[in-house]
Design an enzyme around this catalytic site. Structure first.
Site, PDB file in Angstrom:
ATOM      1  N   ASP A 600       0.819  -1.216   0.000  1.00 20.32           N
ATOM      2  CA  ASP A 600       0.000   0.000   0.000  1.00 20.32           C
ATOM      3  C   ASP A 600       0.851   1.263   0.000  1.00 20.32           C
ATOM      4  OD1 ASP A 600      -2.381  -1.375  -0.006  1.00 20.32           O
ATOM      5  OD2 ASP A 600      -2.587  -1.378   2.166  1.00 20.32           O
ATOM      6  N   HIS A 696     -15.729   4.851   4.750  1.00 19.33           N
ATOM      7  CA  HIS A 696     -15.643   5.819   5.843  1.00 19.33           C
ATOM      8  C   HIS A 696     -17.019   6.297   6.284  1.00 19.33           C
ATOM      9  CE1 HIS A 696     -11.648   5.824   4.020  1.00 19.33           C
ATOM     10  NE2 HIS A 696     -11.217   6.128   5.217  1.00 19.33           N
TER      11      HIS A 696
END
Length: 758
Positions: A600, A696
């Site tokens: 990542d 989120h």
């Protein structure tokens, strides 16, 4: 010289706001109790400023979620899809930040992006063509009066009108210029109201001024403030910049009738040069940002005095200031019981930075600063050796050759090899990596760290959770699996704990967005890997399934950018040290049969200079090559994934393609998949997985919603290059949201897959 801060951490010394907000979301805490927590945090914040003798104390830097969102609500910039829900004002506010799914409707959250070159995320205001910008909110005035009751005439902090318009998203045909008149009226009314309330200074934050500015931008700036400043009475107005310098507009800003101008002398590489070349108006106050608001190392007083001595030549009144809001550093070093004084004496968190301002105030008031006790102590500190070097690590970096950064064979050859090896279905489904970190998982990690259970017991627990996670993913029907990352506290902190050269804190939390806080590790010395970090858990997870298991790693640039970096070596050298360590882990995963490895790089863009004219600084050159160094030694059939989120990637897409990964997943759901157009225009070669839903937000996306997103992607992305996944890791969500969301994702992908095959 007087002292000031631009802003202060709002989550509390022990994350009180986070926990209160989450209890409120769960219905455990009432609105009144949440407000009581906020009042207590603000009082504590102001009292700490008083205790440190700060002269200009900010108010309205507090927020329940984000100051840009606060400003949008203040200015009536509330899209109709939220106002039509007819919610309580606080509920409407949180609906804009987090999305809403309930009796009144179902709406996604507003777009969230990185705040300039930080790991803080702001909510992007959305301005519709029929939006009527006007001053309707009362928050900054209420908090000013709240401080006044404590005997404090605070300095209200407001996002400036220029920055607000530059960062806002316009959803119709109108642009910023169409809303200029209304925003001028709103800010003029704001000035008048603060004047009536007795405010002595108001701070307008204008960080957008450190970006590349066009002639139209400068004309807009002059128009906005040329008229707003006409409303100024006895209240003085401070234009505060940070994260860089005002090289594109310094003369324009200094000729406007502001009473004070805040300049950043830490990240503003040209700030001192601008002041020396053009001078600074003697009738204005210079708020000099000389204490670093983003890093945690002690201020070098002798270096700071050199800057201040140059600034004194302007004969302007100087206020000692932080370089930016202290929101970006932890609350206080006092909570760190594990770090010894040998380490702690080198660090200054938010509270300690106020102490540094007090020291500098005392030192600059003296005709003999070198004789002041605080100056002598600081000088001795910087003369000490920190014993942080590792010659073997430095030699390894020095011996790197260009060939070490090149993967063979070339992408187009690897792509064919991997398609034959993996035989994955069309539109393969996966997740970004982490699964929900439940209370049980967090509690077990806590008791292990406190020495209350053995490592053997803790490993056994994590493997049980991994087994549950693998079984769940197989039941849902995902194609490429992950182990869930239950052993990890944070995607950067975990790896820092496994590497040599890092220091760790107990309670040094920094807000990332909303209630999400991170605890960045501190890079103390040269970095190396002495043992495997993930191999055991990943190999165990692969043993539980016949499907492919992704090895999950964090990339070198993200580890660097989400840590507090050293200031004694270059960022490039530090990134290469980390890259060599992660490379060893990649090769060991591959040697143990892990065929898909995700590295990542969520923070790739963060250290990119904010001005495009500065991109020649080579940041992208070393950042991209550091990533390539991590994976350049793997076999052709090993598939390398990476992930990026919540930044503006459109203008560096070609550079991202040069990372030479095999699959890249992007955050895309909050930004309406606009990145797809850029990928298409640039002829992006890498396979991609633009996020099909926003993790989120607590809302659960329906199958049709995800299906619609996939079909939209397929209009512009070749079907053989498209992956289907959420837009980020799932650790912050609960199982109640995660499981149905992933099931809907798989169902949607399978429906589209069947239709394509038919």
């Amino acid at each position: 010289m007087k002292t000031a801060t631009i802003g202060y951490p709002r989550v509390g010394t022990l994350r009180e706001l986070k926990f209160a907000s989450e209890k409120y979301f769960e219905g455990v805490l009432s609105k009144a109790e949440l407000q009581d927590t906020a009042v207590l945090l603000r009082k504590t914040h102001w009292q700490m400023h008083i205790n440190n003798g700060i002269d200009f104390i900010p108010s309205n830097d507090f927020s329940f979620y984000d100051n840009m969102l606060d400003t949008a609500v203040l200015l009536n910039v509330v899209p109709k899809r939220y106002s039509s829900l007819q919610l309580d004002p606080l509920e409407e506010y949180f609906a804009m930040a987090r999305g809403y799914q309930g009796l009144n409707g179902d709406v996604k959250a507003l777009v969230m992006k990185k705040w300039f070159n930080t790991n803080y995320h702001y909510i992007v205001p959305e301005i519709e063509d029929d939006t009527e910008i006007s001053l309707v909110g009362t928050k900054p005035f209420d908090e000013f009066l709240e401080a006044k009751k404590m005997g404090i005439v605070s300095k209200p902090v407001i996002i400036g009108a220029f920055t607000f318009l530059k960062l806002a998203r316009f959803t119709g045909n109108k642009t910023a210029i169409d809303f200029t008149k209304d925003i001028i009226v709103a800010y003029s009314e704001m000035l008048k109201k603060f004047n009536d309330l007795g405010a002595e200074w108001i701070q307008f934050d204008e960080p957008a001024l450190i970006m590349d500015l066009t002639a139209d931008d400068i004309a807009l700036l002059k128009k906005i403030y040329g008229e707003i400043l006409l409303a100024k009475d006895s209240t003085k107005l401070l234009l505060q910049s940070y994260f860089g310098d005002l090289r594109d507009c310094y003369q324009e800003v200094t000729t406007l009738p502001f009473d004070g101008i805040g300049l950043d002398f830490i990240e503003g590489n040209h700030s001192l040069e601008l002041v020396k070349h053009f001078g600074f108006p003697a009738d204005k106050t210079l708020f000099a940002g000389v204490v670093n608001g983003k890093n945690i190392w002690r201020n070098n007083y002798s270096q700071t005095l050199l800057i201040l001595n140059e600034l004194k030549k302007t004969r302007a009144t100087i206020v000692l200031n932080t370089s930016c809001s202290l929101l970006h550093v932890p609350y206080t070093i006092k909570n760190e019981g594990f770090l010894t004084d040998e380490f702690k004496k080198h660090f200054a968190f938010a509270e300690e930075k106020m102490g540094e301002l007090a020291d500098l105030k005392k030192i600059t008031a003296s005709n003999t600063p070198a004789e002041i006790t605080e100056y002598i102590k600081n000088t001795r500190l910087f003369q000490e050796s920190r014993f942080c070097t590792d010659v073997s690590v430095q030699a390894a970096v020095s011996s790197l050759t260009p060939e070490d950064f090149v993967r063979h064979p070339a992408f187009h050859k690897r792509e064919k090899i991997q398609k034959a090896v993996y035989n994955l279905p069309l539109l393969p489904t996966t997740t970004i990596g982490s699964f929900p970190q439940t209370a049980e998982v967090k509690a077990k990690r806590s008791v292990f760290k406190n020495g209350k259970i053995t490592a053997k017991h803790y490993i056994k627990f994590n493997k049980e959770k991994i087994a549950e996670c693998v079984a769940l993913q197989e039941k849902i029907g995902l194609d490429v699996l992950v182990h869930g990352e239950f052993e990890r506290n944070d995607m950067v902190e975990y790896f820092g704990e496994c590497l040599n050269g890092f220091l760790f804190t107990q309670k040094a939390w920094v807000q990332s967005y909303g209630t999400r806080c991170v605890k960045p590790p501190i890079i103390w010395g040269d970095i190396s890997r002495s043992q495997a970090m993930t191999v055991d858990y990943i190999v165990y997870a692969q043993s539980l399934t016949k499907k492919y298991m992704k090895g999950m790693l964090t990339g070198p640039v993200t580890i660097l950018n989400w840590s507090f970096p050293r200031e004694d070596i270059s960022l490039q050298e530090c990134a290469l040290q980390i890259a060599l360590a992660i490379r060893q882990e990649v090769l060991e995963l591959e040697a143990n049969g892990i065929k898909i490895i995700q590295i990542d790089e969520a923070a790739l863009r963060e250290k990119l200079p904010l001005r495009k004219s500065d991109w020649h600084c080579e940041y992208l050159d070393w950042a991209i090559t550091a990533f390539r160094l991590v994976h350049s030694g793997v076999k052709a059939e090993t598939q390398i994934h990476t992930h990026m989120c919540y930044s503006e990637f459109s203008d560096i897409i070609k550079d991202i393609d040069e990372m030479d990964a095999d699959v890249i997943t992007f955050e895309a759901s909050r930004s309406d998949l606009v990145i797809i157009d850029v990928l298409n225009r640039c002829g992006f070669k890498t396979a991609v997985g633009p996020g099909v839903y926003d993790i989120h937000s607590p809302r659960i996306p329906g199958t049709e919603e995800i299906k619609e997103a996939i079909l939209k992607m397929l209009k512009k992305i070749p079907r053989e290059k498209l992956w289907v996944n959420p837009d980020c890791g799932l650790k912050t969500r609960g199982n109640a949201e995660t499981i149905p969301s992933l099931q809907n994702l798989v169902d949607a992908a399978q429906e589209v897959r069947r239709s394509l095959q038919l």
